[in-house]
Write an enzyme that holds these catalytic residues in place. Sequence first.
Site, PDB file in Angstrom:
ATOM      1  N   ILE A  18      38.155 136.474   0.072  1.00 32.00           N
ATOM      2  CA  ILE A  18      39.556 136.648  -0.546  1.00 32.00           C
ATOM      3  C   ILE A  18      39.210 137.335  -1.870  1.00 32.00           C
ATOM      4  CG2 ILE A  18      41.302 135.054  -1.492  1.00 32.00           C
ATOM      5  CD1 ILE A  18      41.120 133.433   0.889  1.00 32.00           C
ATOM      6  N   ASP A  73      27.296 132.693 -12.781  1.00 33.99           N
ATOM      7  CA  ASP A  73      27.036 131.392 -11.964  1.00 33.99           C
ATOM      8  C   ASP A  73      28.043 130.437 -12.473  1.00 33.99           C
ATOM      9  OD1 ASP A  73      26.527 129.062 -10.618  1.00 33.99           O
ATOM     10  OD2 ASP A  73      24.287 129.161 -10.774  1.00 33.99           O
ATOM     11  N   SER A 160      44.600 125.685  -0.158  1.00 33.90           N
ATOM     12  CA  SER A 160      44.680 126.014   1.217  1.00 33.90           C
ATOM     13  C   SER A 160      45.543 124.894   1.922  1.00 33.90           C
ATOM     14  CB  SER A 160      42.988 125.566   1.867  1.00 33.90           C
ATOM     15  OG  SER A 160      43.087 125.274   3.005  1.00 33.90           O
ATOM     16  N   TYR A 172      36.112 118.907   1.958  1.00 28.42           N
ATOM     17  CA  TYR A 172      37.131 120.149   2.002  1.00 28.42           C
ATOM     18  C   TYR A 172      38.490 119.758   1.489  1.00 28.42           C
ATOM     19  CZ  TYR A 172      39.331 124.599   2.841  1.00 28.42           C
ATOM     20  OH  TYR A 172      40.097 125.694   2.909  1.00 28.42           O
ATOM     21  N   LYS A 176      40.689 120.425  -1.810  1.00 30.72           N
ATOM     22  CA  LYS A 176      41.860 121.392  -2.063  1.00 30.72           C
ATOM     23  C   LYS A 176      43.161 120.673  -2.250  1.00 30.72           C
ATOM     24  CE  LYS A 176      39.657 125.184  -0.657  1.00 30.72           C
ATOM     25  NZ  LYS A 176      39.613 126.305  -1.977  1.00 30.72           N
ATOM     26  N   THR A 207      37.910 136.561   6.443  1.00 28.59           N
ATOM     27  CA  THR A 207      36.904 136.872   5.677  1.00 28.59           C
ATOM     28  C   THR A 207      35.696 136.940   6.454  1.00 28.59           C
ATOM     29  OG1 THR A 207      36.253 134.545   5.110  1.00 28.59           O
ATOM     30  CG2 THR A 207      37.910 135.477   3.643  1.00 28.59           C
TER      31      THR A 207
END
Length: 326
Positions: A18, A73, A160, A172, A176, A207
Site C-alpha cells: 500500500i 527503521d 483497516s 492486529y 487497528k 499487495t
Amino acid sequence: MKHLEGKVTLVTGATRGIGRGIAIGLGEAGATVYITGRSLNSSYANDDISGTLTETQLAVEQVGGICIPVQVDHSNDEQVRLLFEHIQDEQNGQLDLLVNNAYSGVKAIRDAYGRPFWDGEPSIWDASNNVGLRSHYVASIFAARMMTKRKSGLICTISSWGSMSYLFNTAYGVGKAACDRLAADMAVELKPYNVASVSIWPGIVGTEQISQMASEVSQTNATDQRNSFFSSRYNWETPLFTGRAIAKLAVDPNIMRRTGRLQIVAELASQYGIVDENGDRPASLRSLRFVLPAALPVLRNYSKLIPDIKMPWSLLLLNALSSPKV
C-alpha cells in the site's frame, strides 16, 4: 491530474504494498514525495518478498512525481527524528501531508495464521503494534510540529476494517482500532491549528504479501468455505487505488469537515470520481454491491447491477459477526 504540484508529502513504509501504491498515486498528482523504508537498494534480509526504496522512487518518477527516498527503521525514534529534520531543512519547514503506513506485522500474521492468541508468542503484539501503531504516533509528533507552525496540513493514518470486527488475529484488530482512535484524538488537538487527521480504510488490497497469503490459503484450505471468499480475490483493490484517493483528499477544500473521522477508500473514490489502475471502481465493503455477492457468490458476475447503497453500521456489524473469517 497535477493538483499536488508544489506540495511536500511523506509516505512511511513505501518499499512495496500500500505504501508504494500511495507514493505512486501522490507522484501522479505531481507531489514531491518523501518515502521511507528499511531497504534502499536491496531487500531486507529477513523478508521473502522483494521491494526497495529505489524501485519505488523509479515508479514515482515514471508517473511524473519527485521522489526522495530516506532509509529509516521506524522502530528507531532517533532515525525518525532525523528524517523530519531532513525534510524541515530541505523544504524550508513545509510538510503538507504525512501518510502513516509503515507496518512490520504481515510476516508475523502469516506465521500465526489460524492459531488463537494463546497458542503463539507474545512477540506478535510488538510485531503488529510497534511499527504500525507506536511508530504512527511518533511520526505524527514530528509532523504536527511542522504543520501547526504553518497552520496547514493533513495526517492520514492507514487503518483497516479489522478495527471493526475480527480479522487475522487479536493483536492486529486491537492495533487497528487504536489507529482509528489515534487519528480521532489527534484531530481534536490539531483542529485549532487547521491541521486535519483522518484514518484511512482501504478495502481488500492485493499487495504482494496479501496475494501470497491468499494463494497459500487457497492451496492449503481448498475445500474450506470459510477461506474461499478471501482466496477468490473478489472485489480486490490495487495499492494505487488508495494513493489516488489520498491524493484527492489532500486537496479537498472541505478537509476540516472530515477531520477526526474514518475515510473509506472506495467511498472517497466514488465521491471524487476516481478509478483503480484497471479502470474499475471496487465497491466499499459496506456497500450492498459488495455485501450481497460476498454472501451469495452466484451474484458476483452481476454485482454491477446491484445498487451501490451503504449499509448502516449496525447491520454491517451484525453481518461481520456472522460472516466467515479470513
